[in-house]
Design a protein around this motif. Structure first.
Motif, PDB file in Angstrom:
ATOM      1  N   PHE A  70      53.446  33.104  27.263  1.00 47.77           N
ATOM      2  CA  PHE A  70      52.885  34.443  27.081  1.00 47.77           C
ATOM      3  C   PHE A  70      51.663  34.656  27.965  1.00 47.77           C
ATOM      4  CE2 PHE A  70      55.557  34.261  23.403  1.00 47.77           C
ATOM      5  CZ  PHE A  70      55.917  35.577  23.181  1.00 47.77           C
ATOM      6  N   MET A  71      50.870  33.615  28.176  1.00 44.93           N
ATOM      7  CA  MET A  71      49.661  33.754  28.992  1.00 44.93           C
ATOM      8  C   MET A  71      50.018  34.130  30.431  1.00 44.93           C
ATOM      9  SD  MET A  71      46.309  33.345  28.421  1.00 44.93           S
ATOM     10  CE  MET A  71      46.041  32.079  27.183  1.00 44.93           C
ATOM     11  N   ARG A  72      51.139  33.607  30.914  1.00 44.21           N
ATOM     12  CA  ARG A  72      51.560  33.918  32.283  1.00 44.21           C
ATOM     13  C   ARG A  72      51.907  35.390  32.446  1.00 44.21           C
ATOM     14  NH1 ARG A  72      55.758  28.997  33.743  1.00 44.21           N
ATOM     15  NH2 ARG A  72      54.228  27.530  34.579  1.00 44.21           N
ATOM     16  N   GLU A  73      52.364  36.026  31.370  1.00 46.47           N
ATOM     17  CA  GLU A  73      52.832  37.403  31.458  1.00 46.47           C
ATOM     18  C   GLU A  73      51.714  38.426  31.365  1.00 46.47           C
ATOM     19  OE1 GLU A  73      55.877  38.060  32.158  1.00 46.47           O
ATOM     20  OE2 GLU A  73      56.531  35.967  32.056  1.00 46.47           O
ATOM     21  N   LEU A  74      50.498  38.001  31.029  1.00 46.51           N
ATOM     22  CA  LEU A  74      49.399  38.961  30.918  1.00 46.51           C
ATOM     23  C   LEU A  74      49.031  39.497  32.300  1.00 46.51           C
ATOM     24  CD1 LEU A  74      47.146  37.125  28.308  1.00 46.51           C
ATOM     25  CD2 LEU A  74      48.743  39.005  27.926  1.00 46.51           C
ATOM     26  N   PRO A  75      48.722  40.779  32.405  1.00 49.18           N
ATOM     27  CA  PRO A  75      48.432  41.386  33.720  1.00 49.18           C
ATOM     28  C   PRO A  75      47.251  40.706  34.416  1.00 49.18           C
ATOM     29  CG  PRO A  75      48.724  43.080  32.033  1.00 49.18           C
ATOM     30  CD  PRO A  75      48.670  41.768  31.306  1.00 49.18           C
ATOM     31  N   ARG A  76      47.463  40.344  35.677  1.00 53.12           N
ATOM     32  CA  ARG A  76      46.395  39.695  36.439  1.00 53.12           C
ATOM     33  C   ARG A  76      45.250  40.661  36.721  1.00 53.12           C
ATOM     34  NH1 ARG A  76      45.682  35.013  38.555  1.00 53.12           N
ATOM     35  NH2 ARG A  76      47.754  34.354  37.883  1.00 53.12           N
ATOM     36  N   GLU A  77      45.560  41.981  36.710  1.00 55.25           N
ATOM     37  CA  GLU A  77      44.510  42.963  36.982  1.00 55.25           C
ATOM     38  C   GLU A  77      43.388  42.898  35.946  1.00 55.25           C
ATOM     39  OE1 GLU A  77      47.679  43.558  36.926  1.00 55.25           O
ATOM     40  OE2 GLU A  77      48.155  44.077  39.012  1.00 55.25           O
ATOM     41  N   LEU A  78      43.757  42.589  34.692  1.00 54.19           N
ATOM     42  CA  LEU A  78      42.734  42.467  33.648  1.00 54.19           C
ATOM     43  C   LEU A  78      41.759  41.339  33.959  1.00 54.19           C
ATOM     44  CD1 LEU A  78      44.914  42.903  30.420  1.00 54.19           C
ATOM     45  CD2 LEU A  78      43.322  44.557  31.422  1.00 54.19           C
ATOM     46  N   GLU A  79      42.297  40.221  34.401  1.00 52.57           N
ATOM     47  CA  GLU A  79      41.455  39.062  34.724  1.00 52.57           C
ATOM     48  C   GLU A  79      40.573  39.355  35.929  1.00 52.57           C
ATOM     49  OE1 GLU A  79      43.752  35.618  35.413  1.00 52.57           O
ATOM     50  OE2 GLU A  79      42.052  34.231  35.329  1.00 52.57           O
ATOM     51  N   GLU A  80      41.160  40.022  36.932  1.00 48.93           N
ATOM     52  CA  GLU A  80      40.387  40.333  38.139  1.00 48.93           C
ATOM     53  C   GLU A  80      39.252  41.312  37.829  1.00 48.93           C
ATOM     54  OE1 GLU A  80      44.112  39.773  41.276  1.00 48.93           O
ATOM     55  OE2 GLU A  80      43.388  41.780  40.725  1.00 48.93           O
ATOM     56  N   ALA A  81      39.523  42.284  36.953  1.00 49.67           N
ATOM     57  CA  ALA A  81      38.466  43.237  36.578  1.00 49.67           C
ATOM     58  C   ALA A  81      37.349  42.537  35.808  1.00 49.67           C
ATOM     59  CB  ALA A  81      39.077  44.357  35.727  1.00 49.67           C
ATOM     60  N   ALA A  82      37.730  41.589  34.930  1.00 53.18           N
ATOM     61  CA  ALA A  82      36.711  40.851  34.178  1.00 53.18           C
ATOM     62  C   ALA A  82      35.870  39.989  35.101  1.00 53.18           C
ATOM     63  CB  ALA A  82      37.399  39.988  33.112  1.00 53.18           C
ATOM     64  N   VAL A  83      36.503  39.373  36.111  1.00 57.67           N
ATOM     65  CA  VAL A  83      35.756  38.560  37.074  1.00 57.67           C
ATOM     66  C   VAL A  83      34.776  39.439  37.855  1.00 57.67           C
ATOM     67  CG1 VAL A  83      35.967  37.162  39.166  1.00 57.67           C
ATOM     68  CG2 VAL A  83      37.551  36.811  37.253  1.00 57.67           C
ATOM     69  N   MET A  84      35.230  40.635  38.225  1.00 57.24           N
ATOM     70  CA  MET A  84      34.340  41.555  38.948  1.00 57.24           C
ATOM     71  C   MET A  84      33.133  41.942  38.099  1.00 57.24           C
ATOM     72  SD  MET A  84      35.515  42.068  41.992  1.00 57.24           S
ATOM     73  CE  MET A  84      34.686  43.563  42.491  1.00 57.24           C
ATOM     74  N   ASP A  85      33.312  41.976  36.768  1.00 58.37           N
ATOM     75  CA  ASP A  85      32.198  42.304  35.863  1.00 58.37           C
ATOM     76  C   ASP A  85      31.321  41.097  35.558  1.00 58.37           C
ATOM     77  OD1 ASP A  85      32.960  44.918  35.726  1.00 58.37           O
ATOM     78  OD2 ASP A  85      34.173  44.667  33.915  1.00 58.37           O
ATOM     79  N   GLY A  86      31.648  39.947  36.138  1.00 56.59           N
ATOM     80  CA  GLY A  86      30.819  38.759  35.963  1.00 56.59           C
ATOM     81  C   GLY A  86      31.150  37.917  34.759  1.00 56.59           C
ATOM     82  N   CYS A  87      32.348  38.075  34.188  1.00 57.63           N
ATOM     83  CA  CYS A  87      32.730  37.293  33.008  1.00 57.63           C
ATOM     84  C   CYS A  87      33.065  35.858  33.407  1.00 57.63           C
ATOM     85  CB  CYS A  87      33.940  37.924  32.316  1.00 57.63           C
ATOM     86  SG  CYS A  87      33.583  39.503  31.532  1.00 57.63           S
ATOM     87  N   SER A  88      32.681  34.922  32.574  1.00 59.14           N
ATOM     88  CA  SER A  88      33.044  33.522  32.767  1.00 59.14           C
ATOM     89  C   SER A  88      34.483  33.312  32.285  1.00 59.14           C
ATOM     90  CB  SER A  88      32.093  32.627  31.977  1.00 59.14           C
ATOM     91  OG  SER A  88      32.239  32.875  30.585  1.00 59.14           O
ATOM     92  N   PRO A  89      35.124  32.182  32.653  1.00 62.99           N
ATOM     93  CA  PRO A  89      36.495  31.925  32.160  1.00 62.99           C
ATOM     94  C   PRO A  89      36.591  31.947  30.647  1.00 62.99           C
ATOM     95  CG  PRO A  89      35.979  30.449  33.981  1.00 62.99           C
ATOM     96  CD  PRO A  89      34.709  31.186  33.657  1.00 62.99           C
ATOM     97  N   TRP A  90      35.573  31.388  29.946  1.00 61.11           N
ATOM     98  CA  TRP A  90      35.610  31.407  28.477  1.00 61.11           C
ATOM     99  C   TRP A  90      35.524  32.827  27.940  1.00 61.11           C
ATOM    100  CZ3 TRP A  90      37.089  28.566  24.627  1.00 61.11           C
ATOM    101  CH2 TRP A  90      36.648  28.844  23.338  1.00 61.11           C
ATOM    102  N   ARG A  91      34.680  33.667  28.559  1.00 62.05           N
ATOM    103  CA  ARG A  91      34.551  35.063  28.120  1.00 62.05           C
ATOM    104  C   ARG A  91      35.852  35.830  28.393  1.00 62.05           C
ATOM    105  NH1 ARG A  91      30.289  38.810  27.878  1.00 62.05           N
ATOM    106  NH2 ARG A  91      31.080  40.598  26.685  1.00 62.05           N
ATOM    107  N   ILE A  92      36.489  35.530  29.507  1.00 64.31           N
ATOM    108  CA  ILE A  92      37.779  36.185  29.808  1.00 64.31           C
ATOM    109  C   ILE A  92      38.816  35.810  28.747  1.00 64.31           C
ATOM    110  CG2 ILE A  92      39.687  36.276  31.449  1.00 64.31           C
ATOM    111  CD1 ILE A  92      37.629  35.822  33.674  1.00 64.31           C
ATOM    112  N   LEU A  93      38.826  34.516  28.400  1.00 65.15           N
ATOM    113  CA  LEU A  93      39.805  34.052  27.414  1.00 65.15           C
ATOM    114  C   LEU A  93      39.572  34.695  26.044  1.00 65.15           C
ATOM    115  CD1 LEU A  93      42.091  32.154  26.561  1.00 65.15           C
ATOM    116  CD2 LEU A  93      40.380  30.376  26.185  1.00 65.15           C
ATOM    117  N   VAL A  94      38.313  34.703  25.601  1.00 67.91           N
ATOM    118  CA  VAL A  94      37.998  35.175  24.243  1.00 67.91           C
ATOM    119  C   VAL A  94      38.028  36.701  24.145  1.00 67.91           C
ATOM    120  CG1 VAL A  94      36.207  35.224  22.479  1.00 67.91           C
ATOM    121  CG2 VAL A  94      36.666  33.108  23.732  1.00 67.91           C
TER     122      VAL A  94
END
Length: 274
Positions: A155-179
């Motif tokens: 299921f994790m593979r199917e989540l949109p990559r755009e969400l992760e990229e937007a969170a990275v642009m906002d300065g989120c850490s990997p743990w913050r992205i996950l939670v």
């Protein structure tokens, strides 16, 4: 006509599926000869005597329910915590050997319990967990954690990559992205996987019988297998066995009723995403 035939077919399937549990509930209230011959049912043979007998002094049945509840809840919590973090790494981060690692996880989940019994026995002794109820968490996670990691990774593979990229642009850490980003989307799957892990840990018998040999520390499946109290040493107390079976099934039924919407959503998502 087709609709009527379909309804009859559904009624037969539901009746066939529910008959064993319904019969267990009915016979759990019977006593005396009515347990073996329904023609002997009288008002005096119908009551909750079998249920009250389970909690008489020296039976440890109530303690066994608490033991199973503590162990299964801990197994689910640890499996989901470790499973989510592992699934994030396996599903979202590319590294060499990821496919081989996933295949190894899948292979481990298919090992029969008896194949790891000897090694687990030595490990439990070395860690001081033998004959401790809480020590059962370790062997139980052998079959709940690989399954959890495998399903959550899919299921994790199917989540949109755009969400992760937007969170990275906002300065989120990997743990913050996950939670904060992924977990809200994974709740239906987490509930479904957690419930399956709970049922597996709740019903496990072989490890519980092997690694805990004190009556007060046993879990429910082993406690049911050791229920005595028949008129003779060779007589099985069917009434108490049926009452115990009904009691240990009720928590699972309650969990399914409480989380039914999340379970259906998780299963539906799995069907769509393959």
């Amino acid at each position: 006509m087709k609709r009527l035939g379909f309804r009859v077919f559904v009624a037969l399937v539901v009746g066939f599926a529910l008959f064993p549990f319904g019969f267990a509930v009915f016979t759990s209230f019977l006593g005396g000869n009515a347990l073996y011959d329904l023609r002997d049912i009288e008002a005096s043979s119908f009551g909750i005597a079998n249920y009250s007998a389970l909690f008489e002094s020296g039976q440890y049945f109530g303690q066994s329910i608490l033991n199973s509840l503590q162990v299964a809840t801990t197994v689910v919590g640890l499996s989901l915590l470790l499973g989510v973090t592992a699934a994030y790494a396996l599903g979202r981060i590319a590294f060499r050997g990821r496919g081989l690692l996933l295949m190894a996880i899948l292979a481990v989940s298919m090992f029969p319990q008896v194949a790891v019994m000897a090694g687990m026995y030595e490990l439990m002794h070395a860690l001081g967990l033998y004959n401790r109820t809480f020590g059962l968490v370790l062997p139980y996670m052998l079959f709940t954690l690989p399954f959890t990691v495998w399903v959550l990774t899919t299921f994790m593979r199917e989540l949109p990559r755009e969400l992760e990229e937007a969170a990275v642009m906002d300065g989120c850490s990997p743990w913050r992205i996950l939670v904060s980003v992924f977990l809200p989307l994974l709740w239906p799957v987490l509930v479904s996987v957690g419930l399956l892990a709970f049922v597996a840990a709740w019903n496990e018998f072989l490890f519980a019988l092997t690694f805990v040999n004190q009556d007060a520390g046993r879990t429910v499946p082993v406690a049911i297998s050791l229920i005595g109290g028949g008129a003779t040493s060779r007589e099985l107390p069917w009434g108490k066995l049926m009452a115990a079976s009904v009691l240990v099934t009720l928590p699972l039924v309650a969990m399914v009723l409480v989380f039914q919407k999340k379970i259906v959503a998780g299963l539906t998502a799995g069907a769509v995403k393959g």
